[in-house]
Scaffold this motif. Structure first.
Motif, PDB file in Angstrom:
ATOM      1  N   ASP A  12      -3.959 -21.930  -3.621  1.00 43.92           N
ATOM      2  CA  ASP A  12      -5.229 -21.975  -4.354  1.00 43.92           C
ATOM      3  C   ASP A  12      -6.377 -21.450  -3.494  1.00 43.92           C
ATOM      4  O   ASP A  12      -7.223 -20.679  -3.973  1.00 43.92           O
ATOM      5  N   ASP A  13      -6.405 -21.865  -2.236  1.00 42.20           N
ATOM      6  CA  ASP A  13      -7.464 -21.412  -1.327  1.00 42.20           C
ATOM      7  C   ASP A  13      -7.403 -19.901  -1.113  1.00 42.20           C
ATOM      8  O   ASP A  13      -8.432 -19.216  -1.134  1.00 42.20           O
ATOM      9  N   PHE A  18      -9.186 -14.360  -2.318  1.00 48.12           N
ATOM     10  CA  PHE A  18      -8.880 -13.038  -2.885  1.00 48.12           C
ATOM     11  C   PHE A  18      -9.869 -12.680  -3.994  1.00 48.12           C
ATOM     12  O   PHE A  18     -10.421 -11.577  -4.014  1.00 48.12           O
ATOM     13  N   VAL A  19     -10.089 -13.613  -4.917  1.00 46.13           N
ATOM     14  CA  VAL A  19     -10.996 -13.352  -6.035  1.00 46.13           C
ATOM     15  C   VAL A  19     -12.408 -13.081  -5.520  1.00 46.13           C
ATOM     16  O   VAL A  19     -13.078 -12.150  -5.982  1.00 46.13           O
ATOM     17  N   GLN A  20     -12.847 -13.865  -4.561  1.00 49.96           N
ATOM     18  CA  GLN A  20     -14.187 -13.662  -3.994  1.00 49.96           C
ATOM     19  C   GLN A  20     -14.283 -12.294  -3.317  1.00 49.96           C
ATOM     20  O   GLN A  20     -15.275 -11.576  -3.477  1.00 49.96           O
ATOM     21  N   THR A  21     -13.254 -11.922  -2.578  1.00 42.22           N
ATOM     22  CA  THR A  21     -13.232 -10.615  -1.915  1.00 42.22           C
ATOM     23  C   THR A  21     -13.268  -9.495  -2.943  1.00 42.22           C
ATOM     24  O   THR A  21     -13.990  -8.515  -2.777  1.00 42.22           O
ATOM     25  N   LEU A  22     -12.503  -9.654  -4.017  1.00 44.06           N
ATOM     26  CA  LEU A  22     -12.509  -8.660  -5.088  1.00 44.06           C
ATOM     27  C   LEU A  22     -13.899  -8.541  -5.705  1.00 44.06           C
ATOM     28  O   LEU A  22     -14.410  -7.435  -5.883  1.00 44.06           O
ATOM     29  N   ALA A  93     -11.019   3.456 -10.946  1.00 48.13           N
ATOM     30  CA  ALA A  93     -11.000   3.018  -9.544  1.00 48.13           C
ATOM     31  C   ALA A  93     -10.590   1.548  -9.444  1.00 48.13           C
ATOM     32  O   ALA A  93      -9.821   1.171  -8.552  1.00 48.13           O
ATOM     33  N   LEU A  94     -11.082   0.715 -10.354  1.00 48.10           N
ATOM     34  CA  LEU A  94     -10.727  -0.702 -10.330  1.00 48.10           C
ATOM     35  C   LEU A  94      -9.249  -0.898 -10.658  1.00 48.10           C
ATOM     36  O   LEU A  94      -8.554  -1.673  -9.997  1.00 48.10           O
ATOM     37  N   VAL A  95      -8.755  -0.176 -11.648  1.00 49.39           N
ATOM     38  CA  VAL A  95      -7.332  -0.265 -11.993  1.00 49.39           C
ATOM     39  C   VAL A  95      -6.478   0.160 -10.800  1.00 49.39           C
ATOM     40  O   VAL A  95      -5.476  -0.486 -10.477  1.00 49.39           O
ATOM     41  N   GLU A  96      -6.876   1.215 -10.132  1.00 52.08           N
ATOM     42  CA  GLU A  96      -6.130   1.675  -8.953  1.00 52.08           C
ATOM     43  C   GLU A  96      -6.129   0.607  -7.860  1.00 52.08           C
ATOM     44  O   GLU A  96      -5.087   0.329  -7.247  1.00 52.08           O
ATOM     45  N   LEU A  97      -7.277  -0.013  -7.618  1.00 51.17           N
ATOM     46  CA  LEU A  97      -7.365  -1.080  -6.615  1.00 51.17           C
ATOM     47  C   LEU A  97      -6.445  -2.239  -6.981  1.00 51.17           C
ATOM     48  O   LEU A  97      -5.713  -2.768  -6.130  1.00 51.17           O
ATOM     49  N   LEU A  98      -6.444  -2.628  -8.240  1.00 50.92           N
ATOM     50  CA  LEU A  98      -5.600  -3.740  -8.674  1.00 50.92           C
ATOM     51  C   LEU A  98      -4.117  -3.378  -8.618  1.00 50.92           C
ATOM     52  O   LEU A  98      -3.283  -4.227  -8.289  1.00 50.92           O
ATOM     53  N   ASP A 103       0.978  -3.971  -5.686  1.00 55.03           N
ATOM     54  CA  ASP A 103       2.048  -3.418  -4.861  1.00 55.03           C
ATOM     55  C   ASP A 103       2.217  -4.208  -3.559  1.00 55.03           C
ATOM     56  O   ASP A 103       3.341  -4.494  -3.140  1.00 55.03           O
ATOM     57  N   VAL A 104       1.107  -4.571  -2.937  1.00 54.52           N
ATOM     58  CA  VAL A 104       1.164  -5.324  -1.680  1.00 54.52           C
ATOM     59  C   VAL A 104       1.760  -6.708  -1.931  1.00 54.52           C
ATOM     60  O   VAL A 104       2.646  -7.154  -1.196  1.00 54.52           O
ATOM     61  N   ILE A 105       1.297  -7.380  -2.976  1.00 52.61           N
ATOM     62  CA  ILE A 105       1.828  -8.709  -3.287  1.00 52.61           C
ATOM     63  C   ILE A 105       3.313  -8.618  -3.628  1.00 52.61           C
ATOM     64  O   ILE A 105       4.118  -9.422  -3.153  1.00 52.61           O
TER      65      ILE A 105
END
Length: 122
Positions: A12-13, A18-22, A93-98, A103-105
Motif C-alpha cells: 500500500d505504501d 507510485f501514484v504520487q510520483t505519477l 505520452a501518458l499511455v506510453e509511460l503507463l 512492462d517493468v512491473i
C-alpha cells in the motif's frame, strides 16, 4: 503485526508513492493541462462531439459515402486544431509511460501485470 499484514502495508505504501510520483510527473501534468484546455475549448469540444456523432451514425446506419466524407473533413479539422493535437500528444505520452510502467512491473513479478481479461462489469 503479522508478516502478511506488514507486507500488505508495504505494498500500500509503495502504491501510494507510485501514484504520487505519477501525479508529479511532467507527462501526467501535461496530460491534465491538455485535458483542461480541451474541456474549456468550445470549438475543439464541438469538433470532437460532431466526429463522435458521425461515427455513431455510420455504425448505426451502415456505410454511407457522404458520411465518410464528412468524417474525413472533420478528421482534417481536428488535426488542424491545436488544442486537440496537444491533447492527443499528451495522451499518447501518458499511455506510453503507463505501458513502460506495466512492462517493468510485469518483468518484476514474472507475468503480465495489467492484462485485460476482456468484457466489462455487466
Amino acid at each position: 503485526m503479522s508478516e502478511v499484514h506488514s507486507g500488505e502495508q508495504d505494498i500500500d505504501d509503495k502504491l501510494r508513492t507510485f501514484v504520487q510520483t505519477l501525479r508529479e510527473s511532467e507527462t501526467y501534468r501535461e496530460f491534465v493541462e491538455a485535458s483542461n484546455a480541451l474541456e474549456n475549448d468550445a470549438e475543439a469540444s464541438a469538433l470532437l462531439r460532431e466526429f463522435d456523432e458521425k461515427q455513431q451514425q455510420l455504425q448505426r446506419d451502415g456505410f454511407d459515402q457522404s458520411i465518410m466524407g464528412e468524417l474525413q473533413d472533420l478528421k482534417s479539422e481536428m488535426a488542424d486544431n491545436d488544442t486537440i493535437r496537444r491533447h492527443q500528444v499528451a495522451q499518447d505520452a501518458l499511455v506510453e509511460l503507463l505501458q513502460e510502467t506495466n512492462d517493468v512491473i510485469s518483468e518484476e513479478i514474472g507475468h503480465e501485470f495489467a492484462q485485460s481479461t476482456g468484457g466489462g462489469c455487466c
